[in-house]
Structures are given as C-alpha cells and as structure tokens.
Design a protein around this motif. Structure first.
Motif, short mmCIF file in Angstrom:
data_model
loop_
_atom_site.label_atom_id
_atom_site.label_comp_id
_atom_site.label_asym_id
_atom_site.label_seq_id
_atom_site.Cartn_x
_atom_site.Cartn_y
_atom_site.Cartn_z
N TYR A 137 20.17 -95.38 79.92
CA TYR A 137 21.10 -96.46 80.23
C TYR A 137 21.45 -97.21 78.95
CZ TYR A 137 20.12 -95.87 85.18
OH TYR A 137 20.03 -95.37 86.44
N PHE A 139 21.29 -100.24 78.11
CA PHE A 139 20.34 -101.26 77.64
C PHE A 139 19.14 -100.65 76.95
CE2 PHE A 139 18.60 -100.31 81.78
CZ PHE A 139 17.22 -100.43 81.61
N PRO B 309 19.20 -100.91 87.08
CA PRO B 309 18.03 -100.31 86.44
C PRO B 309 17.33 -101.28 85.49
CG PRO B 309 20.05 -99.41 85.52
CD PRO B 309 20.43 -100.21 86.73
N ARG B 310 18.06 -102.29 85.00
CA ARG B 310 17.42 -103.23 84.07
C ARG B 310 16.33 -104.01 84.76
NH1 ARG B 310 23.03 -105.54 82.06
NH2 ARG B 310 23.37 -105.06 84.22
N LEU B 313 13.31 -101.37 85.24
CA LEU B 313 12.75 -100.82 84.01
C LEU B 313 12.39 -101.91 83.02
CD1 LEU B 313 15.12 -97.76 83.68
CD2 LEU B 313 12.80 -97.83 84.55
N GLY B 315 14.14 -103.96 81.18
CA GLY B 315 14.88 -104.07 79.92
C GLY B 315 15.65 -105.38 79.89
N ALA B 317 18.94 -107.47 77.87
CA ALA B 317 20.16 -107.34 77.07
C ALA B 317 20.76 -105.96 77.11
CB ALA B 317 19.93 -107.74 75.62
#
Lengths: 581, 317
Positions: A137, A139, B309-310, B313, B315, B317
């Motif tokens: 992805y 990010f 997904p951030r 996962l 993450g 930024a």
C-alpha cells in the motif's frame, strides 16, 4: 505534439481572470519547462491543457494535442489522457489512492487487454523499483518510492507526452536528484515530449531544452535553456535567477525583489513585473507588453526594453563569513537522545551542539534525520529520553519537571517559528491581536506598530486576519510574534522552504538583520545548503539521528569530509546540462 | 493477519471494559430511583414487616453495596436478570420475547436508510451545486429535523388510514406479512437517518473527489466508473461512522415508534417499566441497550480496519 494558442483561464463566478495570452508549442521528443512562482499560472496552464481545471474555472483559447484540436472537444481530450498525454503530480503523499495496492493502481492505467501480470513488474523495473512493491500500500512506501510508483502509473498507457507538475518539490534533496535523473532517462528512452512545471530556474536549465518563464498569469520570456542561462532578456527572469542563492559561495547581500507576485487582474493594464522592476519606464505601465521575437535568435521576451536592457551584472563574488567573537553559549545541548514509541531506530541518537548569542547555527538533514525532533526538544514541545538542554543557564532538559516560573522563563528565552506560514497563525484573530498577546506575555508595552515595522510590514496590517495576507507576510507576522519578547534564542524550523524564491530571499535578509539588531542566537533547521551558506555561521549535518559532520559553514561546505555531506551538496541543482547524475 | 488479530483483540478488550464500567452505573439505577430501595423493590405491594424482610433477604440489602453489585453482576452473567416487580415474571424471559422485534425493526430501518441515503448522497456529490444536489440536501435537512414519532403518525394517517396500503398496528404472521407490518415503523425510523446519511456521504465524497489521487487517476486516463470507485472506497470511513450512529440512533428511536405503532418491542416495554418504576426491568433494558450500542461500535471499528489497511496494519501517513 502540443500547441497552445492564446490560452485564458477565468473564474466566471467572480469574473476574475487568472491567466491570459499564454501560447507555446512543444515538438515530438522535445522537453520544455514552464517556470514561475506561485500565482504565475504555470500549474493552471497544464491543467487547462489536460482539461483538468478545478471546478469553477473555465478555459479559453486553442489547445492542440497530437495535431488535433481538443479545447472544444472534452470527450476527445478524455480519450487522449493516459495514452497520448499523461500527468505526474507534485505531492507523492497524496497522488496515490491510499486504499489500493501500488500494483493494482498501476494496472488500472494499462491499456485494455494488456497483461497486468507482465506489465506491472516491467513498469516497476523501468522506474527502478523491485517487483514486490506491487503488493504494498502507498503508506508502506517512502516519498521517493511513491513518486516512482506515480511515474510508473503515469507511464502505464505509454503516453507520447508526459507533463510533470513540480514532481520532486515535496521530496528530499538527494531523493529529488534521483527521481529527476530517472524522469529524464525515461523521457529520453521513450522519446516522449516532456513538459516540466517548476519554480526552480536552475532545475529547468538542467532538465529541459527550452524554458518558458511565467509571471502573474502571463508569459514573460521564452528561450532555449542554454541561451537563457547565459543571458536573460527580461528583468523578471534575472531577478528570479538572482534570488535563488548559490550553495558554493556566500554573498554579501542576498538579492531580493521587493513586494510579492500580484494577481493577474491587478496588473491587467501593463507589465505584471513593472512595480517590482528596477528598469521600469512609464511605457511599461501603458499597456500589456507583447511577447516579441528577437530578430535573428528566435527567443521571445515580453519586456518593452528587451533589446535595450543593460547587460546583466556579473554574478556577485563570494565573501567570507564575518568572524564572531567567542561567547558563552545561550543554548547547550549534550548527548540528546529520543526514540518515538514504535520507532525502529532512535530519532536522535546522542546529538550535542551549542549556539552563542548572535550566532546562527544551522542543522541540516533530510526527513528522518531528527532535525525537527531536535528543535522540538529544545523548545519543550517534545520530551527527550536522555541528555541535557541548557538554555541561558537554565536546565531545560525536562520541561515537565520544571516549575511554572522556570517554564515561563525558558519560553521567554527560546521562541520558535514554523515551516508552514498558512497554519502557524490563528485564523480567527487579527494580526494585531496575535502580536498584542505576544507582547503582553512578556510584559512589554503593546506597541504593535513598532513590532510590525521591525519585520518590514506596514503597521496598517494589524487590522487584518491571516487569510488576507500573502505567505511571505504571514511568515513575517510569525517572526514578529516570536521576537516580540526579544528572546535570546530563535529556533527556526524550515522557515523559508514553503515560500517562493523571491520571498525567501526577503525573509532570509530579515532574519539576518534581526540577528544583528537583537543579537539573538538562532538554531536554523533546514534541508537547503544554499540557505545555510548565505545565513549560517556554523552547521551540523544530521543523518538518521546522528551528527555526521560539523564546523564553520565555509570550511564544511568548501571541503566536506563526510560522504553524506558531499552527497547533499551534489543534490543542489547547478543549472548545467550535466545535472542530475 | 497477526496485526489484524491483535487489533481485533485490543478493540474487544476495550469494549468489554466500557461495558463493565457502564454496568456499575446501571446497577446504581436502583439506588438513584426516588424513594428508598425497599420501597422501590416493593412496588405496589403493602409494606409490612414480613414483605420488607422478604425483600431484604431476597436482594441481600444488608450486604455492602459492592457485594450486592458483584452478586447482581454474577446473576447477569448467568442469565439471571431478576424478576419484574410489575408482573413477577423473570426479566430475561420478557426481554427474550421482545428483543427479536426491536432488532428486526432496527435492522429494517437502517437498511431502508442506507438504501435511500447513500445513493442520494452520491448523487448529490456528483451533481454538486446543481438543482438535483440542492434538492437532495434540502430533503436531507427536512428528514433530519422531523421527529420519528411525528413522521410515524403522518405515515399512519396517509398510508394506513388514508390509502390503506399498510396495516395500522400489529406484527403479522410469517415473514412476508411481518415485513409488511414493519414497513411503516421502519420507514418512520429511517427518515431522519436518511438525512444524516445523505449529508455524511455527500460531504465525504465531495472531499474525496477533490483529492489529488482522483485528479491523477483522471489525468492518466482511468475510466470514470473506476475513478468513482476510488473516491467511494475512500469515503467509506465517514459513511461507516454515520452508519454506526444511525444504528444506535435507530435503536433509541424504537422507544417512541413502537409506542406510536403499538408494537410489543423493547421500546414499549421500557416505557411501561419506567411508568411502573419496575426497576429490575429498567436495569436489564439499560444493560441490554448498552451492550447493543457497544457491539455496534465494535463492529464499526472492525469495519474501519477492513476498509482501511492503515488501521489494521498500524501505518501512519
């Protein structure tokens, strides 16, 4: 390949015209740069060309792409996007869909019937990325990698024209050089027509064959890159080039242009640059000067005095930085360490430095070097894990453990200015109210007018709110707020990196003057070695939380000892065709 | 997947903690009710020494309050919610009878709201500034400001009494008949929710359509439906937030709507129990609603992690 004739962009709702009379061509395989500061209309020009103007704007004039007129046929233009003409945008952090894996985003742009399983790895390889990036992805990728994915996506449908809008402005210096070298290699290999939008003349000279200079929504000058580099036939081009400080020598004065870029409509009756131009004559304001070809050379200039301009002065010689008498430091940092929760490595791994009164100390590094963490620890915005910070004799290693009076004293000793002039001021308060508050906090008489004059602003601006100010004016107000209490130390976190070059030079001059007048020490955080060369006395080069080199600015930049410092120096565009490599 | 499991566990633990904390408040209702605890628990029965002694023994009122709470909580965990003062029946049985109807009503109302609100919001965003958009936005405001019971009465008058398309009250037999009976109440609940969803969806999509990645997608020639899919996917997080608010809001709205349509659900039970000061039932209902609201929020959180997904996962930024 591309022909633009008399392009105009208007905003019908307000009746404003943002740019007019823009005409140029780009042949097959040719590379053309459009250079200008913010408000020059360079980005709007390519948006209009691609039929992608923001809503509320309307384009006029003729646009031909690949021999076909498209300005009156949005459908044809839509079909041409991707396969004929494609755009790479500025900010790698926003140009990709955050919720879609990189490989699928690239595959989305492939022509119908293409085999994504074969094409995506091939495109990734072309932009220098391993195939496994496809499964990640955005990010999970660094800024440079995202911009490479963006380039791969822009190339997916094999365009014959690539437009790049400030493709590396948001990247670190070393990454910028790599990405630019990549773009140029790909452009040559694919023999694409290339249109580069940039604010940096030297970058344009290095990347392109021809350069178009725009200002306040009009074309000012157009010429081959080498010719234009040798000689500028418009005062604005000269001013723009001069305002970009060199990294190889210190100038006695940074040449700056007074004022800021006007709106297109504000200068509709004459030359847009006349009010800031040293060569202006009454004729300049009598009417809009036409872009005229110079007999025999094929270059164009919109200056009425193009033929009769005095020769450009030779580049000013370098001077050595004035020596400063040794003094007791106002700031001493020893062995500062900080690791963010979840951080793979320390943001600061034992950094020490000193700043003496009246001394400007630069901390140079790229994103992730820890330079901003350092500034935030010094001003108490972040709490270091260990190490000591001494501010004016006061131990400020841990602001949380200090009593209220000590914290106040520390805050009066050290003040900070931030990078983004658009978010640093409270938008709901007038300039006067903001500054009054800063003066009252230090128990000073509330003479806002004098404070505004100190930073070179008209006292009448006190009644305005930040929304009515330009970026440079806002940064001046932020500086006024910081120096209201005459702090012993001013911490500047990238104070000019968001500003146009002509404004950047003004702010640097202002800071240099304030240092003398208030004998303030300055901790100057930046990624720009040219700025360091002009302003600072000493510098520390930070990389991944460690200081790799430090010393007097002239000594370090003339003979860098560490390979990383050399790499940083090589990343500064020099305007030659040999850069970037 | 490891990251996702950790994320889900963390959220689950957080939800459990919140429910436990709120259960203290719910238990405290007994002591917050006006009058003494014995009086409250006696209800309309005569206050003789014998009945008072019976109450004291049954509810262990002489124990410290903390012990009483733990005993109550232990009962709740075993499924024993006490007995109703009003009817003398087991509270768990009363809730069990009425829960399906309220859940069906909430689900149906939310479904109607989503089916109307999200497409209208998308339409408004795509036709931004034009007449369609203004109509959609205005309709949304009207829906938002109309109280569900008033909408319920209006629907009853027009569609049940006037046109005779729908029944006036009752729950019906068999699936089709039940759906038919629940349509008007669900619609009454959905009207306000549609307004909220239209606003959230429209605002989110308008913002996403102006993002760089949408311009970039258009600039490299992606087809319009695909570009819209990019933007829609990215507007899902605020829309999910709105959906969570709507489910909980609809759940609360059933109180008035069930009374309006004379439906035997949890809402009408709550109204009756409050009127009769039937504290054990009110406690059980409050706890059940707390649990339902917490579950909805947990689902929304899990929904975020599926959409973005951030979130799962970790993450930034």
């Amino acid at each position: 390949m591309i022909r633009v004739d008399g392009l105009t962009v208007r905003q019908p709702a307000t009746g404003r015209t943002l740019l007019s009379g823009v005409s140029f061509e780009a042949g097959p395989g040719e590379s053309v740069a459009i250079v200008g500061e913010s408000g020059s209309g360079k980005s709007l020009t390519v948006r209009a060309l691609l039929g992608l103007l923001p809503s509320g704007l309307e384009a006029g004039g003729e646009v031909h792409v690949a021999g076909r007129r498209v300005d009156d046929d949005p459908r044809a233009l839509r079909r041409m996007r991707g396969g004929t003409v494609s755009l790479l945008m500025q900010d790698p952090f926003t140009l990709l869909n955050p919720l879609r894996r990189a490989g699928r985003q690239i595959a989305d742009g492939l022509p119908r019937g293409a085999d994504a399983a074969a094409e995506v790895p091939r495109l990734l390889a072309e932009v220098g990325l391993p195939a496994d990036v496809a499964g990640r992805y955005p990010f999970q990728l660094s800024g440079g990698m995202r911009q490479r994915v963006g380039l791969a996506a822009a190339l997916a449908a094999a365009p014959r024209v690539l437009v790049a809008d400030e493709p590396t402005t948001a990247l670190d210096a070393t990454t910028q050089r790599e990405v630019l070298a990549l773009i140029r290699r790909v452009q040559r290999e694919r023999d694409m027509t290339f249109l580069l939008i940039t604010h940096d003349l030297r970058l344009a000279f290095s990347m392109c064959e021809r350069v178009i200079v725009m200002y306040a929504g009009r074309v000012m000058e157009m010429a081959g890159a080498a010719e234009l580099r040798r000689e500028q036939r418009h005062p604005y081009t000269r001013a723009l080039l001069a305002a970009e400080p060199p990294a190889d020598r210190r100038l006695a004065v940074i040449p700056s242009v007074p004022g800021s870029v006007p709106a297109h409509d504000a200068v509709a009756g004459g030359c847009g640059f006349a009010d800031r131009c040293a060569y202006a004559t009454p004729e300049c304001r009598a009417g809009v000067p036409e872009l005229r070809a110079e007999p025999g050379s094929g270059r164009l200039s919109a200056c009425v005095r193009a033929a009769g301009l005095p020769a450009a002065p030779p580049p000013p010689p370098g001077v050595t930085a004035p020596a400063r008498p040794a003094a007791e430091p106002v700031l001493t940092v020893r062995d500062l360490r900080k690791t963010y929760p979840g951080g793979a490595r320390p943001a600061l791994g034992g950094v020490g430095l000193t700043v003496a009164p009246g001394e400007i100390v630069a901390v140079v590094g790229e994103s992730g070097s820890g330079k901003t963490t350092l500034a935030r620890c010094v001003t108490g915005l972040e709490r270091p894990d260990s190490g000591s910070i001494t501010l004016g004799g006061l131990d400020c290693s841990d602001y949380a453990a200090m009593d209220r009076r000590a914290v106040r004293l520390a805050r009066r000793t050290a003040q900070m200015i931030f990078q983004d002039p658009y978010s640093t001021l409270n938008p709901a308060r007038t300039v006067g109210a903001t500054l009054k508050e800063a003066l009252a906090a230090d128990g000073r008489p509330q003479d806002v007018g004098a404070l505004l004059e100190l930073v070179g602003l008209d006292p009448a601006l006190a009644r305005l709110r930040p929304a009515n100010l330009s970026g440079g004016q806002r940064q001046r107000v932020a500086i006024a707020r910081a120096v209201a209490g005459e702090p012993a130390l001013l911490v500047c976190d990238e104070p000019v990196s968001a500003l146009d070059v002509s404004v950047q030079a003004q702010i640097l001059t202002l800071l240099a003057g304030l240092r003398e007048r208030l004998s303030m020490g300055m901790l100057f955080i930046t990624h720009d070695l040219a700025v360091v060369r002009q302003l600072a006395d000493r510098l520390y080069v930070l990389r991944a939380g460690e200081c790799v080199e430090s010393g007097a600015v002239d000594a370090v930049l003339d003979a860098p000892a560490h390979p990383y410092t050399r790499e940083l120096l090589a990343s500064v565009p020099d305007g030659t065709g040999g850069w970037p490599h | 997947m490891n990251g996702w499991a950790r994320f889900a566990l963390r959220r689950l633990a957080g939800t459990a903690a919140v429910v436990l904390l709120l259960s203290i408040g719910v238990f405290g209702l007994l002591y917050l009710a006006p009058g003494s605890v014995q009086q409250t628990l006696l209800g309309t029965r005569p206050a003789t020494p014998a009945t008072i002694a019976a109450i004291q023994a049954r509810y262990h009122l002489n124990d410290p309050v903390a012990v009483q709470y733990l005993r109550w909580l232990g009962g709740v965990l075993r499924g024993d919610l006490g007995t109703s003062i009003r009817t003398g029946a087991a509270v768990s049985g009363m809730l069990g009878e009425r829960l399906p109807l309220t859940l069906a009503l909430t689900g149906y109302g939310t479904l109607l709201a989503a089916l109307a609100g999200i497409p209208l919001g998308v339409l408004g965003a795509l036709r931004r500034g034009r007449a369609t958009d203004r109509l959609v936005v205005t309709a949304g405001v009207v829906g938002l400001s109309a109280p569900p019971f008033a909408v319920g009465l209006l629907l009853l008058v027009v569609f049940a009494l006037g046109l005779g398309w729908f029944p006036v009250y009752g729950t019906g037999e068999g699936l089709a008949d039940q759906v038919w009976h629940l349509t008007l109440p669900a619609a009454a609940l959905a009207v306000g929710a549609v307004g909220l969803l239209v606003r959230f969806t429209r605002a989110a999509l308008v913002r996403e359509l102006e993002q760089d990645y949408v311009v970039f997608a258009r600039a490299r020639g992606l087809r319009a439906p695909l570009v819209l899919r990019y933007a829609l996917r990215n507007s899902l997080v605020p829309v999910l937030t709105a959906a969570g608010l709507i489910v909980t809001g609809t759940l609360a709205g059933t109180v008035l709507v069930e009374v309006t349509f004379a439906l035997p659900g949890l809402g009408s039970l709550l109204v009756d129990s409050v009127t009769f000061k039937d504290v054990p039932v009110v406690q059980a209902l409050a706890l059940l609603l707390t649990l339902l609201v917490a579950a909805v929020n947990l689902l929304v959180d899990v929904g975020y992690s599926l959409v973005d997904p951030r979130v799962r996962l970790g993450g930034a930024a």
